[in-house]
Design a protein around this motif. Structure first.
Motif, mmCIF file in Angstrom:
data_model
loop_
_atom_site.group_PDB
_atom_site.id
_atom_site.type_symbol
_atom_site.label_atom_id
_atom_site.label_comp_id
_atom_site.label_asym_id
_atom_site.label_seq_id
_atom_site.Cartn_x
_atom_site.Cartn_y
_atom_site.Cartn_z
ATOM 1 N N ALA A 175 0.832 -1.207 0.000
ATOM 2 C CA ALA A 175 0.000 0.000 0.000
ATOM 3 C C ALA A 175 0.866 1.256 0.000
ATOM 4 C CB ALA A 175 -0.941 -0.002 1.204
ATOM 5 N N PRO B 34 -5.016 2.299 -1.704
ATOM 6 C CA PRO B 34 -5.606 1.392 -0.722
ATOM 7 C C PRO B 34 -5.835 -0.001 -1.312
ATOM 8 C CG PRO B 34 -7.255 2.923 -1.533
ATOM 9 C CD PRO B 34 -5.951 3.355 -2.137
ATOM 10 N N ALA C 17 -5.013 1.019 4.013
ATOM 11 C CA ALA C 17 -5.006 2.349 3.382
ATOM 12 C C ALA C 17 -3.679 3.035 3.704
ATOM 13 C CB ALA C 17 -6.161 3.208 3.892
ATOM 14 N N SER D 161 -4.538 -0.448 8.817
ATOM 15 C CA SER D 161 -5.237 -1.643 8.327
ATOM 16 C C SER D 161 -6.267 -2.120 9.342
ATOM 17 C CB SER D 161 -4.228 -2.765 8.049
ATOM 18 O OG SER D 161 -4.886 -3.963 7.667
ATOM 19 N N SER E 287 -9.683 5.105 4.465
ATOM 20 C CA SER E 287 -8.757 6.040 3.808
ATOM 21 C C SER E 287 -8.876 7.434 4.416
ATOM 22 C CB SER E 287 -9.049 6.098 2.304
ATOM 23 O OG SER E 287 -8.828 4.843 1.692
#
Length: 904
Positions: free
Chosen positions: A177, A183, A215, A228, A246
């Motif tokens: 990521a 994401p 994210a 996470s 996010s």
């Protein structure tokens, strides 16, 4: 036959009542949950309308079922109602979900601002996330690119918090990521890993996750880590959940930056305290051996080094050993300049670090082993920006001499400032002022030949000692004669001890025969000598010293110059007070005042104004300016001012690369300018004479400058420059955070397509302006616009062309309205403008002018074609004539716009 129908009807009525009761209960529970959530007004109204509509559709659906049971032929017209009921149920769940996620995000925002401890913030963030989502495991990790690892700052797994840890970034979803800056959502971890070709699972806890969201933490456009959430159930998350995570990641990144800024501020405060303490310690030593010993001991304590050694450059082929806190050896008593390491170090003039034995040159490894050192730091002892230079060397020498003569460290600069100010009053030429400036700095150079025992003697001098003292002007003149560009200074230094009546030395000159610059310097030196403590007397007050000058006018000093100088000092008032010593803890006091503001004020303009107001307390009589770089033009734009009023020639914008400010921004180097009139780079107020310009640099990116200006030349010292540099570093970091919040706030209040304000911001500002107009009994106008034929454009050229029309219209409105106006996209093809302090007739003039511009405007489409801007209908409503509330004013303006449209 009647009884079954009656039974069916009764059953239907009961079913209706049950469903109605369930719907009402759901509405009550949802509204109760939202009661304490700080949602915006538009979202709250939307949720309320949705749940009310859901109740009506449920009723209609149930009644339709009963009608069909009684009369099956009603089935066909009842189908649409069934569909509407089904869609409405989905809309109800979507509304409930959106409200829950919004509430979570609001609470997360509150958590971020509640503490400067990131772990506490992450713990609270996790609690909020767990209320909204199915979470069995959770982490927040920071990327450390230089080590290729992730530092897990907060870990939750299997019902408990885990200890922070650091693990390799490669082969992990978190690392992926960060690397991709995107994401990741896995509905079923094992299946999706194979399908998306992701790295295999790397277990870090007890939970076997089936659903995973990751994210990136983004700061200043760059991924700095990952957050996470994981669930042991498959398909636990969807795109909406990922969007929420996010958004939470953005808040978490801000929390991390705030904590880092706080830690850096504390570290800087401690460093300033240590440096200040060391400075006080070194100032107590007048002899070189004791001075270098104190320096070595202080550095060892501050850096926790195993040993510190000091070497001095006496001009020979080697650096000479002075002192060490470790064990000395004959091998290290001299460091040849020909040694490759030393030669490279001296040439660069910057710190050099040998990290370990393998990093060291071969000829240095032996010494490292002998003394048991694993690493070495070489730090040059610098003067200003030059290791070697005529001016810096001579200035340092005279400063040392004056320290022996019991003067303060800034004595030279104060003498120079007053001598130049008096020289200007006496109308000296620029070249004469330049020579006077250097003479002011070097006038005591010849005292290098006077023994310290004579300079520090408490009683009267003997005739022989007087003869030795009177030789110092001749020795100083001979030293300066060897420096070509200082030869104009020689007569001033030689005759700076002559007296008006001829009783001075070394040549016994009288009256006008004494060079004019020497007469100025003699009087200024005498004045400042009276203000200093001497071995044989205490310092005089300034008013007493001025009285002594008047008494000696016509005997020791030029009477005309005495009158001018006394008038200048007495008129200076505030400036003199500003130049008094403000105490040894000034730096720490300023940072102590500034640090809380950095962490409590996120509004950029409010932060800048507050910073300058705090700095102004320590720099009275000055003008302080913060200029920030404009992204579009790279120009420097004045964002905050404090202190002296802005004079003629000043500008609110400095073109890119121009002026001293532009130079400082480009080169990222601070500038202390004693007289801006002698600097060809200067642009601005002609009344300003001296300036300090500090670059504001955050994360390696120059964002602006801090300028401190004064009307007196030589108003600032090197200490002021050091202070402003320390403060500037903190200001830049605080500005960066405030700008981030300003961008987030602007994004939340801006329509993405047109660049104008959005519906929410429009109503908030309109209500504010109505309240202000009511308090001040002023007028207010609202203009409303409607694009008449946008649908025709969409049907003819496509929706992208319609978007281009809206975008062009937004730019035109934004460019034509006044600075104080608030233009907004009201919705769809409707626009509005709030016009504070504006009567109806003036508002009509503004709108008519805008309409004339739009009538001749073309819209350029993406394929290069151009079309005419569609016609607009507009109307204006005025407060208080057309209404006293926001809704009344908008409705009246909209009604007038519609009437104008129908009249065509």
């Amino acid at each position: 036959m009647v009884e079954p129908v009656a039974a069916t009807i009764v059953a239907g009525v009961v079913a209706v009542l049950v469903l109605v009761f369930v719907d009402i209960a759901q509405i009550v529970l949802l509204q109760r949950a939202l009661r304490n959530v700080n949602l915006d007004k538009v979202t709250r109204q939307w949720v309320n309308r949705t749940v009310r509509a859901q109740l009506l559709w449920s009723l209609a659906a149930v009644i339709t079922v009963q009608v069909v049971l009684i009369e099956p032929w009603f089935l066909v017209p009842g189908i649409p109602l069934f569909l509407f009921g089904y869609l409405d149920i989905r809309a109800r769940f979507a509304a409930e979900r959106r409200a829950r996620l919004l509430a979570t995000l609001v609470e997360v925002g509150h958590s971020v601002g509640s503490s400067l401890d990131p772990v506490k913030v992450f713990r609270e963030v996790f609690e909020q996330v767990r209320k909204a989502l199915d979470v069995d495991a959770f982490y927040v990790a920071i990327a450390i690119p230089e080590r290729g690892t992730l530092s897990f700052r907060y870990l939750y797994d299997g019902g408990e918090e885990m200890e922070p840890e650091e693990s390799p970034m490669a082969g992990t979803l978190g690392g992926l990521a960060v690397e991709r800056d995107k994401p990741i959502l896995l509905h079923d971890a094992e299946r999706d890993r194979v399908r998306l070709k992701l790295p295999p699972r790397s277990p870090w806890g007890k939970v076997v996750e089936r659903s995973i969201m990751v994210a990136p933490l983004r700061l200043h456009g760059k991924s700095i880590g990952a957050i996470s959430a994981q669930s042991s159930r498959p398909n636990a998350y969807d795109e909406g959940d990922l969007e929420l995570l996010s958004a939470i990641a953005n808040e978490a990144a801000i929390a991390i930056e705030r904590a880092d800024l706080y830690d850096r501020t504390l570290a800087l405060s401690r460093r300033l305290f240590d440096l200040h303490r060391i400075g006080l310690e070194l100032a107590t030593h007048k002899e070189l051996p004791a001075l270098v010993r104190a320096l070595a001991d202080s550095v060892q304590g501050m850096m926790q080094a195993s040993a510190v050694a000091v070497y001095l450059d006496s001009g020979g082929d080697s650096l000479e050993f002075a002192v060490t806190t470790g064990t000395a050896s004959s091998d290290v008593l001299m460091l040849p300049k020909s040694n490759p390491v030393i030669a490279k170090f001296l040439e660069a003039g910057t710190p050099m670090q040998i990290h370990d034995e393998d990093d060291a040159p071969k000829n240095a490894r032996k010494l490292l082993r002998r003394f048991g050192h694993a690493s070495v730091l070489l730090q040059p002892l610098r003067l200003a920006d030059k290791l070697v230079g005529v001016l810096s060397t001579v200035s340092a020498l005279t400063a040392t001499i004056q320290a022996r003569d019991h003067y303060r460290e800034d004595h030279q600069r104060r003498v120079a400032a007053d001598a130049l100010a008096l020289g200007e009053r006496m109308h000296l030429r620029p070249d004469e002022l330049r020579d006077l400036r250097y003479a002011s700095l070097f006038h005591s150079l010849g005292k290098i030949g006077v023994p310290a025992s004579i300079l520090g003697k408490n009683g009267p001098l003997t005739p022989d000692e007087i003869s030795i003292v009177r030789e110092h002007p001749l020795l100083g003149a001979r030293i300066l004669e060897s420096i070509r560009f200082l030869r104009g200074v020689v007569p001033i230094v030689r005759h700076a001890s002559e007296r008006w009546d001829g009783t001075g030395y070394p040549d016994g000159l009288t009256g006008e025969a004494i060079p004019r610059a020497a007469r100025i310097l003699n009087m200024v030196i005498g004045y400042h000598a009276m203000l200093a403590d001497r071995p044989y007397r205490i310092a005089l007050r300034a008013d007493v010293a001025l009285g002594e000058l008047r008494r000696l006018a016509g005997a020791w000093y030029d009477p005309a110059m005495v009158d001018q100088f006394v008038a200048m000092i007495e008129a200076r008032g505030v400036i003199e007070a500003a130049e008094e010593e403000v105490g040894t803890s000034r730096e720490l006091a300023i940072l102590a005042d500034l640090t809380p503001e950095f962490h409590t004020i996120l509004d950029l303009q409010q932060l800048l104004d507050r910073i300058l107001s705090i700095l102004l307390k320590s720099m009275p009589g000055s003008r302080l300016t913060i200029l920030l770089r404009e992204d579009q033009t790279d120009d420097l734009v004045v964002r905050a001012l404090a202190g002296l009023p802005t004079g003629a020639g000043s500008s609110l914008r400095v073109p890119s690369g121009r002026g001293i400010s532009g130079w400082v921004l480009e080169h990222r180097q601070p500038q202390l300018v004693d007289d801006v009139h002698l600097d060809p780079r200067y642009l601005g107020d002609p009344e300003i004479r001296s300036e300090i310009i500090i670059p504001l640099v955050s994360a390696g990116r120059p964002i602006g400058v801090l300028a401190v200006s004064h009307r007196v030349p030589h108003a600032f010292s090197q200490r002021d420059l050091t202070l402003m540099q320390a403060v500037g570093a903190q200001i830049a970091a605080a500005i960066d955070v405030a700008e981030l919040h300003e961008r987030l706030k602007r994004a939340a209040n801006t329509d993405a397509l047109t660049g104008l304000h959005n519906y929410r911001y429009f109503y908030d500002r309109l209500e504010e302006e109505i309240a202000r107009a009511a308090r001040r009994e002023q007028s207010l106008a609202v203009a409303f616009f409607d694009l008449d034929k946008l649908k025709t454009v969409n049907d003819t050229y496509g929706h992208l062309a319609g978007n281009e029309v809206l975008r062009t219209l937004g730019r035109s409105i934004g460019a034509q309205v006044r600075t104080e106006d608030v233009p907004a996209r009201y919705g769809g093809d409707e626009f509005a403008i709030v016009m504070p302090d504006t009567p109806r007739d003036e508002a009509e003039k503004v709108v008519i002018r805008l309409m004339e511009v739009l009538e001749n405007a073309d819209v350029e489409l993406q394929d290069g074609r151009r079309i005419r801007m569609p016609e607009l209908s507009w109307g204006i409503a005025s407060y208080p004539l057309d209404g006293r509330s926001a809704r009344e004013l908008v409705d009246n303006a909209d009604t007038r716009a519609y009437a104008r449209k129908r009249s065509r």
